[in-house]
Enzyme design. Structure first.
Site, mmCIF file in Angstrom:
data_model
loop_
_atom_site.group_PDB
_atom_site.id
_atom_site.type_symbol
_atom_site.label_atom_id
_atom_site.label_comp_id
_atom_site.label_asym_id
_atom_site.label_seq_id
_atom_site.Cartn_x
_atom_site.Cartn_y
_atom_site.Cartn_z
ATOM 1 N N ASP A 82 0.843 -1.188 0.000
ATOM 2 C CA ASP A 82 0.000 0.000 0.000
ATOM 3 C C ASP A 82 0.882 1.244 0.000
ATOM 4 O OD1 ASP A 82 -2.378 1.478 0.171
ATOM 5 O OD2 ASP A 82 -2.344 1.487 2.362
ATOM 6 N N ASP A 104 2.828 4.886 -5.521
ATOM 7 C CA ASP A 104 2.146 6.160 -5.307
ATOM 8 C C ASP A 104 3.039 7.303 -5.768
ATOM 9 O OD1 ASP A 104 0.751 8.368 -4.533
ATOM 10 O OD2 ASP A 104 0.566 7.801 -2.422
ATOM 11 N N HIS A 209 -9.509 5.076 -1.477
ATOM 12 C CA HIS A 209 -8.697 5.109 -0.258
ATOM 13 C C HIS A 209 -9.396 5.957 0.799
ATOM 14 C CE1 HIS A 209 -4.554 3.658 -1.691
ATOM 15 N NE2 HIS A 209 -5.403 3.393 -2.663
ATOM 16 N N SER A 211 -11.374 5.188 3.307
ATOM 17 C CA SER A 211 -12.812 4.906 3.348
ATOM 18 C C SER A 211 -13.369 4.705 4.752
ATOM 19 C CB SER A 211 -13.115 3.668 2.502
ATOM 20 O OG SER A 211 -12.664 3.851 1.174
ATOM 21 N N ASP A 233 -8.673 1.056 7.191
ATOM 22 C CA ASP A 233 -7.666 0.878 8.230
ATOM 23 C C ASP A 233 -8.117 1.498 9.555
ATOM 24 O OD1 ASP A 233 -5.319 0.266 9.560
ATOM 25 O OD2 ASP A 233 -4.165 1.907 8.708
#
Length: 288
Positions: A82, A104, A209, A211, A233
């Protein structure tokens, strides 16, 4: 079941109109909670390791935990990096056995984000590893990555089309109003923008992302508009640590970590099961 890549799950999610849950694995108990929840719901699942998890536990420990979970699980499991911040980190995760990576480059100028992402795709695809990228910046803080609200900007639909064509990514994380960490109010998602992005990048699954804390109705609407992977998370962390506080408040003399962390793990299982049902992935393990 066994280890699978993200693309194989997203193909079925796209065909069925549901989303796969992606949950951060920071320690043994959370890895166990994610797998137990997925098995209880007969759902495919993404075990993802963030920058903070890798820094805290070490890539070796995290990869061994996640890969053992995938090997023994009764459902398909994706082991995913991630918010990978560099090509070098992606390579380390490929060598460790991850089946999916996110690179990213959203903090970079558009052309440099394209170049970095394309390089990762060209490296990962020959070894059957999926690639997720991000366009637009999602506010808030996740481990070592922080974006101030004033610096966060939404994904441009036209840029999204150019980006997926130039890179060939398997999934695209979009910025439409979510944020990492705790919200100061109810997030307002830009569904019109999401619909325009979907229309521009049809065939490329979209990722949401930040969320945690997004109302269930908003999550359902986002899935209806093409979101196929949903990252969670903070909601799990809150439930997990909340239970630890409760146990210690009731038994302040307790010194057995298993009696403290075990109940926290069970609470996390229930939170994750609820998310899986919300995303529509319950009972979908056999589709993969």
């Amino acid at each position: 079941m066994t280890l699978v890549n993200l693309a194989s799950v997203l193909r079925q999610a796209e065909a069925g109109g549901w989303a796969v849950g992606a949950f951060n694995c920071n320690n043994l108990e959370l890895v166990q909670a994610i797998i137990r929840a997925a098995e209880a719901e007969a759902a495919p699942v993404v075990l993802q390791a963030s920058q903070g998890a890798i820094k805290y536990a070490g890539l070796g420990y995290i990869s061994l935990l996640a890969l053992e979970a995938a090997r023994t699980a009764r459902v398909p499991v994706v082991v995913h990096l991630d918010h990978g911040t560099s090509f070098e980190q992606v390579i380390r995760c490929l060598r460790a056995g991850f089946s999916s990576v996110m690179v990213d480059g959203s903090h970079l100028p558009f052309d440099k984000n394209v170049a970095l992402t394309r390089r990762v795709v060209e490296t990962a695809r020959p070894v059957d590893v999926s690639v997720e990228a991000e366009l637009g910046r999602i506010g808030g803080t996740e481990d070592d990555i922080s974006v101030d609200d004033r610096d966060a900007f939404f994904t441009d639909p036209e840029e999204a089309e150019h980006f997926v064509r130039a890179t060939g990514v398997d999934a695209l994380a979009v910025a439409i109003g979510t944020a990492h960490g705790l919200y100061r109010g109810t997030p307002q998602l830009d569904f019109d923008r999401l619909a325009r992005i979907r229309d521009r990048v049809r065939g490329t699954p979209l990722v949401l992302h930040g969320s945690s804390g997004v109302p269930a109705d908003a999550v359902r609407e986002a899935i209806g508009l093409g979101i196929r992977k949903v990252n969670i998370d903070t909601d799990i962390r809150q439930a997990f640590t909340g239970k630890i506080r409760e146990v210690l408040a009731q038994a302040p003399e307790e010194i057995d970590p298993r009696k403290v962390l075990g109940p926290a793990r069970e609470v996390a299982v229930e939170v994750i099961r609820g998310k899986i049902r919300l995303f529509g992935s319950s009972g979908r393990a056999g589709d993969i």
